[in-house]
Design an enzyme around this catalytic site. Structure first.
Site: not given
Length: 392
Positions: A126, A176, A179, A335
């Protein structure tokens, strides 16, 4: 951990009935999905997020639950954060010591942005080196302690470790909120860090040497933002560029790093409205291609909070209404929505890779709660429909 609410009344009856219903269902959704450990799942059925809790998302969710009056839910989340941090005490000491002698560890050796519900590191790759979440958990904890009379002593070791980590690392480039762009120092990240450090200092949660170091760090962060994080009178996405980002509204509210009455706040709100907002929907940034670059309900709520802090509650209510209207038939907030895509040709590529857009996203629901509470709060009248603290 017993507590006594000191938060303002939540006048849900003052809201549009559809908004009030969604606020209540959002609270129930978040409370129902919170894990026994205290973590908030990012999204319960989105493969890329499933099984993880982010400090950043979770801190804003906890702040919303706290502001709504659910002190038990927020407290459980802060307990979870503290346990994850204290479990990494030795590693944090190593990071701080290495940084102090001029050998800052690589991003892969820094603390992760997300953890499993059990507080463990993720097993898959990740974009993990993000500093904003460590600032937001401190900030949200400070907000929580300002609303409820709670013994903060169980959290102090984790607070001190987090402060040391941020004091050593705040100036480093990292990913940030989205990502992305690990090579840059992001203004929204700096705002989260400064707000978090200031919050625990103001709450008296650190010893005098750390408090003194925080004063210096916050001053340096503010100076850095003013000299390299502002262009044409508004905040910018990262240092030394002209681009803007929807997350910048958070620096005004709820983080409060930028004075809401200032010209800087006004120009930042104005450029987010002009460059990133269509109707009530706010994009992350121009050039966004993630799921086609849609509009994010949670960013509409951050912008609404900034407007409300500046005294324009009507625009805040419009942005809240837009976010609420993105709910599906099951009252779930996604989202992002694809009403106005920046890069429509990229949407299917992400659907093929990760499936449909994350729905529900708990952070989206939380920001609707947070903006609704802000618009409905009335410090002078305690006779309204008020949600009491949970027995969790």
């Amino acid at each position: 951990m017993p507590s006594v609410s000191t938060s303002p009344a939540v006048r849900l009856t003052a809201l549009d009935p559809a908004v009030a219903r969604l606020v209540r269902s959002s609270h129930s959704l978040i409370a129902g999905l919170q894990t026994p450990e205290g973590a908030y799942p990012a999204s319960p059925a989105f493969p890329a997020y499933e099984g993880y809790c982010w400090f950043r998302d979770g801190a804003f969710i906890a702040d919303a639950m706290s502001a709504y009056g659910d002190d038990g839910s927020a407290t459980a989340f802060f307990d979870w954060c503290a346990q994850a941090i204290v479990a990494r005490r030795d590693h944090i000491h190593w990071i701080v010591d290495e940084t102090r002698v001029g050998r800052p560890p690589s991003g892969e050796r820094m603390l992760p942005a997300r953890f499993t519900y059990a507080g463990e590191d993720g097993a898959d790759e990740w974009w993990d080196f993000q500093l904003d979440g460590y600032g937001t958990w401190l900030w949200a904890l400070g907000q929580h302690l300002g609303r409820f009379e709670i013994d903060a002593s169980p959290w102090l070791p984790a607070v001190e470790l987090t402060v040391d980590y941020l004091l050593a690392s705040w100036s480093r480039p990292c990913y940030d909120w989205w990502e992305e762009h690990s090579e840059a120092v992001h203004v929204s990240t700096l705002a989260c860090i400064a707000a978090g450090l200031q919050a625990v200092a103001d709450a008296g949660l650190v010893d005098p040497p750390r408090a003194e170091a925080i004063v210096a760090a916050v001053r340096d962060i503010r100076n850095l933002i003013e000299t390299r994080g502002v262009r044409d009178g508004h905040l910018v996405k990262w240092l030394d560029v002209a681009a803007v980002d929807g997350s910048l509204a958070s620096a005004i509210a709820p983080l409060g790093l930028v004075d809401a009455t200032s010209d800087l706040a006004g120009r930042t709100v104005d450029i987010i409205e002009r460059h990133l907002t269509v109707g009530g929907g706010v994009h992350r940034y121009l050039g966004d291609t993630f799921f086609g670059g849609g509009q994010w309900p949670l960013l509409s709520c951050f912008l609404g909070l900034a407007h409300a802090a500046r005294g324009d509650r009507d625009r805040g209510a419009e942005l809240l209404a837009w976010a609420v209207a993105t709910a599906n038939a099951q009252s779930e907030i996604p989202e992002q929505v694809d009403h106005h895509l920046i890069a429509p040709g990229m949407r299917q590529e992400w659907v093929d890779r990760w499936g449909p857009v994350a729905t529900p996203l708990l952070w989206s629901h939380a920001m609707i709660i947070r903006l609704a509470v802000e618009l409905a709060a009335d410090d002078t009248d305690d006779t309204h429909d008020t949600h009491e603290g949970s027995a969790r």
